[in-house]
Design a protein around this motif. Structure first.
Motif, PDB file in Angstrom:
ATOM      1  N   ASP A  91      59.656 -16.857   6.891  1.00  0.00           N
ATOM      2  CA  ASP A  91      61.053 -16.853   7.320  1.00  0.00           C
ATOM      3  C   ASP A  91      61.987 -16.835   6.113  1.00  0.00           C
ATOM      4  OD1 ASP A  91      60.385 -16.833   9.996  1.00  0.00           O
ATOM      5  OD2 ASP A  91      60.522 -19.009  10.225  1.00  0.00           O
ATOM      6  N   ALA A  92      61.681 -17.653   5.116  1.00  0.00           N
ATOM      7  CA  ALA A  92      62.514 -17.673   3.909  1.00  0.00           C
ATOM      8  C   ALA A  92      62.441 -16.331   3.184  1.00  0.00           C
ATOM      9  CB  ALA A  92      62.057 -18.805   2.986  1.00  0.00           C
ATOM     10  N   ALA A  93      61.257 -15.740   3.156  1.00  0.00           N
ATOM     11  CA  ALA A  93      61.091 -14.447   2.491  1.00  0.00           C
ATOM     12  C   ALA A  93      61.905 -13.368   3.191  1.00  0.00           C
ATOM     13  CB  ALA A  93      59.616 -14.060   2.448  1.00  0.00           C
ATOM     14  N   ILE A 122      55.974  -8.382   5.240  1.00  0.00           N
ATOM     15  CA  ILE A 122      56.189  -9.787   5.602  1.00  0.00           C
ATOM     16  C   ILE A 122      56.055  -9.969   7.118  1.00  0.00           C
ATOM     17  CG2 ILE A 122      57.849 -11.683   5.651  1.00  0.00           C
ATOM     18  CD1 ILE A 122      59.023 -10.480   3.030  1.00  0.00           C
ATOM     19  N   HIS A 123      56.659  -9.048   7.881  1.00  0.00           N
ATOM     20  CA  HIS A 123      56.522  -9.128   9.341  1.00  0.00           C
ATOM     21  C   HIS A 123      55.036  -9.059   9.734  1.00  0.00           C
ATOM     22  CE1 HIS A 123      60.637  -9.229  10.601  1.00  0.00           C
ATOM     23  NE2 HIS A 123      60.957  -8.067  10.059  1.00  0.00           N
ATOM     24  N   TYR A 124      54.292  -8.180   9.072  1.00  0.00           N
ATOM     25  CA  TYR A 124      52.861  -8.057   9.377  1.00  0.00           C
ATOM     26  C   TYR A 124      52.121  -9.351   9.060  1.00  0.00           C
ATOM     27  CZ  TYR A 124      47.961  -6.848   8.913  1.00  0.00           C
ATOM     28  OH  TYR A 124      46.593  -6.857   9.015  1.00  0.00           O
ATOM     29  N   ARG A 125      52.367  -9.901   7.872  1.00  0.00           N
ATOM     30  CA  ARG A 125      51.692 -11.138   7.475  1.00  0.00           C
ATOM     31  C   ARG A 125      52.048 -12.287   8.414  1.00  0.00           C
ATOM     32  NH1 ARG A 125      49.992 -11.670   2.060  1.00  0.00           N
ATOM     33  NH2 ARG A 125      49.451 -13.790   2.684  1.00  0.00           N
ATOM     34  N   ALA A 126      53.269 -12.256   8.958  1.00  0.00           N
ATOM     35  CA  ALA A 126      53.710 -13.326   9.860  1.00  0.00           C
ATOM     36  C   ALA A 126      53.229 -13.112  11.289  1.00  0.00           C
ATOM     37  CB  ALA A 126      55.234 -13.422   9.842  1.00  0.00           C
ATOM     38  N   ARG A 128      54.164 -10.641  13.268  1.00  0.00           N
ATOM     39  CA  ARG A 128      55.212 -10.011  14.091  1.00  0.00           C
ATOM     40  C   ARG A 128      54.967  -8.505  14.069  1.00  0.00           C
ATOM     41  NH1 ARG A 128      59.394 -13.672  10.652  1.00  0.00           N
ATOM     42  NH2 ARG A 128      58.877 -15.679  11.617  1.00  0.00           N
ATOM     43  N   LEU A 129      53.968  -8.083  14.844  1.00  0.00           N
ATOM     44  CA  LEU A 129      53.458  -6.723  14.707  1.00  0.00           C
ATOM     45  C   LEU A 129      54.463  -5.663  15.144  1.00  0.00           C
ATOM     46  CD1 LEU A 129      49.767  -7.256  15.890  1.00  0.00           C
ATOM     47  CD2 LEU A 129      50.723  -7.356  13.572  1.00  0.00           C
ATOM     48  N   ALA A 162      45.904  -1.046  13.806  1.00  0.00           N
ATOM     49  CA  ALA A 162      44.566  -1.572  14.099  1.00  0.00           C
ATOM     50  C   ALA A 162      44.666  -2.882  14.875  1.00  0.00           C
ATOM     51  CB  ALA A 162      43.791  -1.772  12.803  1.00  0.00           C
ATOM     52  N   ASP A 163      45.584  -3.769  14.457  1.00  0.00           N
ATOM     53  CA  ASP A 163      45.745  -5.044  15.157  1.00  0.00           C
ATOM     54  C   ASP A 163      46.256  -4.837  16.582  1.00  0.00           C
ATOM     55  OD1 ASP A 163      44.835  -6.318  12.937  1.00  0.00           O
ATOM     56  OD2 ASP A 163      46.713  -7.330  12.431  1.00  0.00           O
TER      57      ASP A 163
END
Length: 299
Positions: A91-93, A122-126, A128-129, A162-163
């Motif tokens: 979120d901070a990022a 960042i959205h992917y890592r979080a 939030r696809l 893929a996810d």
């Protein structure tokens, strides 16, 4: 001004030095406070001291704001966001990327594809696809990004596809990476191919390719990419009921990630312990428990 982008597998640093004194001998201009902080922050990042890098880059942002230099402000926020991403503070990022993009628009600067790529990642890592998919789609459709940035965007968008088990989209992103010749681009291509094989239930083929990917990432010293490949292999083996293989892959991923204080290390090691317990691998369970990071305190 400096910007490093692990997303592109590059370290690009440009330092503006110049000027001369009133004597006959030319001298370099005095290093600014921002440049000094930036060098210290980059050193902390290179040494995987990400918490310290966040503190230093926050100071770089403040110094850039004092200078009112738009390029320096955007770069500092970009680098701060990248470090926060490494700590799992998504979120901070994202806030930093949004403020950096707002600065760009405010100053009438062109679109920054690297900033878009970072936001999508960042959205992917979080997890939030859909947001990751839409952010990367805008980047790829706009056409401003250079070849390296476009290739990396196709790779991350392929991971998202893929996810989401979106096979047609995944195949499109794989096709876009066919021309890559560097070790990193070869690894990206094979990793997406492995994801496709896993979705098509070719477990042996997927694991074989992910072994290759892990080796290629290791050669490039891309240890985050290496652990991602190992964790992907662990997930595929897990879903296929191959618990011994799943435990081995997840343990290797978690063990490496724990050395870098990666926030994903705990989950991978937990899953390795579970798979090891179910497959009767007492040694793996004992070793994984010995390096399992403590649970993070609530924020």
């Amino acid at each position: 001004m400096s910007r490093f982008s692990i997303l592109l597998g590059l370290l690009a640093v440009t330092l503006a030095l110049g000027g001369c004194a009133g004597t006959a001998e030319p001298q370099q201009a005095a290093t600014s406070k921002r440049e000094t902080l930036d060098r210290s922050a980059r050193l902390a990042f290179d040494q995987a001291r990400y918490s310290q890098a966040v503190t230093l880059y926050a100071a770089v942002v403040q110094a850039a704001l004092a200078e009112d230099s738009p390029a320096s402000i955007i770069d500092a926020r970009f680098n701060l966001a990248l470090c926060q991403t490494y700590l799992g503070d998504y979120d901070a990022a994202l806030t930093q990327t949004e403020w950096a993009d707002a600065e760009r628009r405010r100053r009438g600067l062109p679109v920054d594809p690297e900033l878009q790529l970072l936001a999508g990642t960042i959205h992917y890592r979080a997890g939030r696809l859909e947001l990751a998919k839409s952010t990367l789609s805008v980047l790829l459709q706009a056409g401003e990004a250079g070849p390296a940035t476009r290739a990396r965007a196709h790779f991350v968008a392929g991971l998202v596809a893929a996810d989401l088990a979106a096979l047609p989209a995944l195949r499109e992103h794989i096709a876009a990476l066919r021309e890559g010749t560097s070790v990193a681009s070869q690894a990206d291509y094979l990793e997406l191919q492995a994801s496709l094989l896993g979705l098509e239930s070719d477990i042996d083929g997927a694991l074989r390719l992910l072994d290759q990917v892990a080796d290629l990432r290791r050669v490039e010293r891309d240890y985050r990419g290496m652990t991602r490949a190992l964790a992907s292999a662990g997930g595929i083996a897990e879903q296929a009921g191959r618990l011994q293989a799943a435990g081995n892959y997840l343990y290797r991923a978690g063990r490496s990630a724990a050395q870098r204080n990666d926030p994903q290390a705990r989950d991978w090691l937990r899953r390795a312990i579970n798979a090891g317990a179910l497959s009767g691998d007492a040694a793996l369970v004992h070793e994984a428990e010995a390096i399992l990071p403590p649970a993070e305190a609530p924020r």
